[in-house]
Design a protein around this motif. Structure first.
Motif, PDB file in Angstrom:
ATOM      1  N   PRO A  81     -28.649  34.600 -57.817  1.00  0.00           N
ATOM      2  CA  PRO A  81     -27.583  33.438 -58.769  1.00  0.00           C
ATOM      3  C   PRO A  81     -27.410  34.154 -59.722  1.00  0.00           C
ATOM      4  CG  PRO A  81     -29.880  32.832 -58.093  1.00  0.00           C
ATOM      5  CD  PRO A  81     -30.377  34.129 -57.085  1.00  0.00           C
ATOM      6  N   VAL A  82     -28.062  35.401 -60.041  1.00  0.00           N
ATOM      7  CA  VAL A  82     -27.468  36.270 -60.892  1.00  0.00           C
ATOM      8  C   VAL A  82     -26.181  36.818 -61.184  1.00  0.00           C
ATOM      9  CG1 VAL A  82     -27.634  37.375 -63.617  1.00  0.00           C
ATOM     10  CG2 VAL A  82     -29.664  36.826 -62.038  1.00  0.00           C
ATOM     11  N   LEU A  83     -26.150  37.821 -60.047  1.00  0.00           N
ATOM     12  CA  LEU A  83     -24.593  37.600 -58.922  1.00  0.00           C
ATOM     13  C   LEU A  83     -24.682  37.113 -59.057  1.00  0.00           C
ATOM     14  CD1 LEU A  83     -26.505  40.501 -56.282  1.00  0.00           C
ATOM     15  CD2 LEU A  83     -25.928  40.790 -59.155  1.00  0.00           C
ATOM     16  N   LYS A 136     -23.610  34.771 -60.269  1.00  0.00           N
ATOM     17  CA  LYS A 136     -22.954  33.941 -61.636  1.00  0.00           C
ATOM     18  C   LYS A 136     -22.134  34.366 -62.139  1.00  0.00           C
ATOM     19  CE  LYS A 136     -25.367  33.486 -65.667  1.00  0.00           C
ATOM     20  NZ  LYS A 136     -24.258  34.151 -66.390  1.00  0.00           N
ATOM     21  N   ASP A 137     -22.037  35.623 -61.996  1.00  0.00           N
ATOM     22  CA  ASP A 137     -21.188  36.779 -62.952  1.00  0.00           C
ATOM     23  C   ASP A 137     -20.806  37.040 -61.422  1.00  0.00           C
ATOM     24  OD1 ASP A 137     -22.705  37.054 -65.198  1.00  0.00           O
ATOM     25  OD2 ASP A 137     -24.087  38.345 -64.596  1.00  0.00           O
ATOM     26  N   ASP A 138     -20.000  36.344 -60.160  1.00  0.00           N
ATOM     27  CA  ASP A 138     -19.168  37.043 -59.654  1.00  0.00           C
ATOM     28  C   ASP A 138     -18.967  38.537 -59.180  1.00  0.00           C
ATOM     29  OD1 ASP A 138     -17.636  34.563 -59.816  1.00  0.00           O
ATOM     30  OD2 ASP A 138     -16.521  35.468 -61.525  1.00  0.00           O
ATOM     31  N   HIS A 198     -33.795  34.286 -54.429  1.00  0.00           N
ATOM     32  CA  HIS A 198     -33.868  33.829 -55.797  1.00  0.00           C
ATOM     33  C   HIS A 198     -34.235  33.980 -57.223  1.00  0.00           C
ATOM     34  CE1 HIS A 198     -36.712  31.409 -52.226  1.00  0.00           C
ATOM     35  NE2 HIS A 198     -35.261  30.803 -52.211  1.00  0.00           N
ATOM     36  N   GLU A 199     -34.555  35.629 -56.984  1.00  0.00           N
ATOM     37  CA  GLU A 199     -33.923  36.280 -58.737  1.00  0.00           C
ATOM     38  C   GLU A 199     -32.706  36.357 -59.237  1.00  0.00           C
ATOM     39  OE1 GLU A 199     -37.939  37.979 -59.406  1.00  0.00           O
ATOM     40  OE2 GLU A 199     -39.232  36.286 -58.689  1.00  0.00           O
ATOM     41  N   VAL A 200     -32.113  37.174 -57.669  1.00  0.00           N
ATOM     42  CA  VAL A 200     -31.163  38.222 -58.512  1.00  0.00           C
ATOM     43  C   VAL A 200     -30.048  37.436 -57.805  1.00  0.00           C
ATOM     44  CG1 VAL A 200     -30.156  40.481 -58.045  1.00  0.00           C
ATOM     45  CG2 VAL A 200     -31.993  40.066 -58.041  1.00  0.00           C
TER      46      VAL A 200
END
Length: 84
Positions: free
Chosen positions: A19-21, A23-25, A15-17
């Motif tokens: 989605p960021v990965l 988003k940044d491909d 849930h925390e990491v």
């Protein structure tokens, strides 16, 4: 990243990491899909179900440890097209 059925219970990578990965491909290597041995021993999920959970997340690959032929066969079973 350790991604397993218990992940949501404490500082969740899913849930925390993750989605960021995404988003940044950035490619995601999932590991520790069985989590702690106590998860499988509890009978709440089978090893195959735990692997399916991790393989159904948006990862580039899921890495599993294999220390015997039995575990290798289990990994093939989890990845079989009929089980998807």
């Amino acid at each position: 990243m350790p991604l397993n059925v218990m992940d949501a219970h404490f500082r969740s990578f899913e849930h925390e990491v993750l989605p960021v990965l995404l988003k940044d491909d950035i490619g995601v290597l999932g590991m520790k899909s069985l989590g702690d041995p106590f998860i499988a021993q509890s009978g709440i999920v089978t090893p195959i179900e735990a692997m399916h959970y991790a393989m159904n997340l948006p990862t580039s690959t899921v890495i599993t440890g294999i220390d015997s032929m039995k575990i290798l066969d289990q990994a093939f079973e989890a990845d079989a097209p009929s089980s998807r």
